[in-house]
Design an enzyme around this catalytic site. Structure first.
Site, PDB file in Angstrom:
ATOM      1  N   SER A 128      40.579 -21.352   9.718  1.00  0.00           N
ATOM      2  CA  SER A 128      41.579 -20.537   9.028  1.00  0.00           C
ATOM      3  C   SER A 128      42.754 -21.387   8.548  1.00  0.00           C
ATOM      4  O   SER A 128      43.114 -22.380   9.185  1.00  0.00           O
ATOM      5  CB  SER A 128      42.105 -19.463   9.988  1.00  0.00           C
ATOM      6  N   TYR A 153      46.030 -16.590  17.268  1.00  0.00           N
ATOM      7  CA  TYR A 153      44.853 -16.652  16.399  1.00  0.00           C
ATOM      8  C   TYR A 153      44.680 -18.073  15.866  1.00  0.00           C
ATOM      9  O   TYR A 153      43.582 -18.642  15.918  1.00  0.00           O
ATOM     10  CB  TYR A 153      45.000 -15.660  15.250  1.00  0.00           C
TER      11      TYR A 153
END
Length: 342
Positions: A128, A153
């Site tokens: 990501s 995350y």
């Protein structure tokens, strides 16, 4: 024809990648636990599209289940793996840290371990853009240091990259990580900005605008993402190639393991205010704004340097934000008018 496992196949990107692989004539096995973190019916409807294809098989299972994954791998003789299953989203990771570590780290190790045991030719996995964290240098490059994640995350995704390198180095398991930049398009996730804004404008409810819309995101249309994923999947890194590249490359990113990391984005950041304007124009209806401060874990701008991916597979995203929003809105109106009222 290859036999390919796609984890997270009922998810947004997983569904589109599986569709792309099937269109190329590959035999695709999808796995997903169909969790309820957003509309399960949307996930089931994505699967319904895939299950029309004779080359597609689906297993409802959790990637953290060691026995289930062991059975699946040993029975199926996969050639390659596209690992897209994960707990996603920056803000939700602040509320459910244990679930994020369980799925994103433990689940990933489970997939890598089965890939090692079963001698998988290539594991391509989703990282990501959030790993860049507090970096101020724009555009983000894979040569940048990423030691300061600002959300859990992001930390789990960076952990995945490091663990993948360990497996590539120790076991000659070829791995390629793709740092996705804000993917959007038909069959998208309801918790993402494009989906949220479209739904709110149509319903006449306020949209939450963080930092007065003074944020930029490298919105990347899902078809461009699929092209990149499929291109990378066929381009398997080898120890010999990486050793050659390491002798001339960026010291921060050099390794002799069969391991690569790429940014995959549109290379054209769009302001949130501009995004809202485009959606308003497409819907012919104004948005009701509610302004909020910056959220914990959020960043001002994401912007992908995609030169390495361009060099590796001639990646060239071709979808403008206007074209992409047209496609998304066309899907959204058809999907929710066709007996799926929101």
């Amino acid at each position: 024809m290859s036999r390919i496992l796609v984890t997270g196949a009922a998810g947004f990107v997983g569904f589109h990648v599986a569709s792309g692989l099937l269109s190329q004539g590959h035999q695709v096995t999808g796995v997903d636990n169909l969790n309820s973190h957003y509309e399960v019916q949307l996930k089931r409807d994505r699967l319904g599209q895939l299950q029309h294809e004779s080359l597609f098989q689906f297993h409802e299972a959790d990637i953290t289940d060691v026995e289930a994954m062991s059975r699946l791998f040993s029975q199926s003789s996969f050639d390659k793996v596209v690992h897209l299953a994960a707990e996603v989203g920056v803000r939700n990771s602040l509320q459910k840290p244990l679930e994020y570590v369980q799925s994103n780290v433990l689940g990933f190790v489970n997939i890598l371990e089965q890939s090692r045991i079963n001698k998988i030719a290539h594991v391509v996995y989703a990282s990501s853009s959030s790993v860049y964290g507090a970096n101020r240098k724009i555009p983000y490059s894979t040569g940048d240091r990423v030691d300061h994640p600002i959300s859990l995350y992001a930390a789990t995704k960076r952990a995945d990259e490091l663990i993948a390198h360990s497996y590539s180095h120790l076991y000659d398991l070829p791995t390629t990580g793709l740092r996705f930049f804000t993917v959007y398009g038909p069959w998208g996730r309801p918790d993402m900005a494009v989906f949220l804004f479209t739904r709110a404008i149509l319903e006449g409810t306020p949209i939450k605008v963080f930092n007065h819309g003074n944020l930029k995101r490298d919105f990347t249309y899902v078809d461009d993402i699929v092209t990149g994923v499929l291109g990378v999947l066929d381009d398997i890194p080898s120890r010999l190639d990486m050793a050659s590249a390491a002798s001339t490359g960026n010291e921060e990113n050099s390794t002799e393991a069969p391991y690569r990391l790429f940014n995959i984005g549109n290379h054209q950041p769009v302001g949130i205010s501009q995004l809202i304007d485009v959606i308003e124009q497409r819907l012919g209806k104004p948005a009701v704004h509610e302004n909020y401060p910056m959220q914990p874990g959020d960043v001002m701008e994401t912007y992908a340097d995609i030169s390495e991916l361009q060099q590796a597979i001639h990646f060239s995203p071709s979808t403008s934000i206007e074209q992409g929003i047209d496609q998304f809105v066309e899907w959204y109106l058809a999907y929710y008018d066709n007996s799926h009222q929101s």
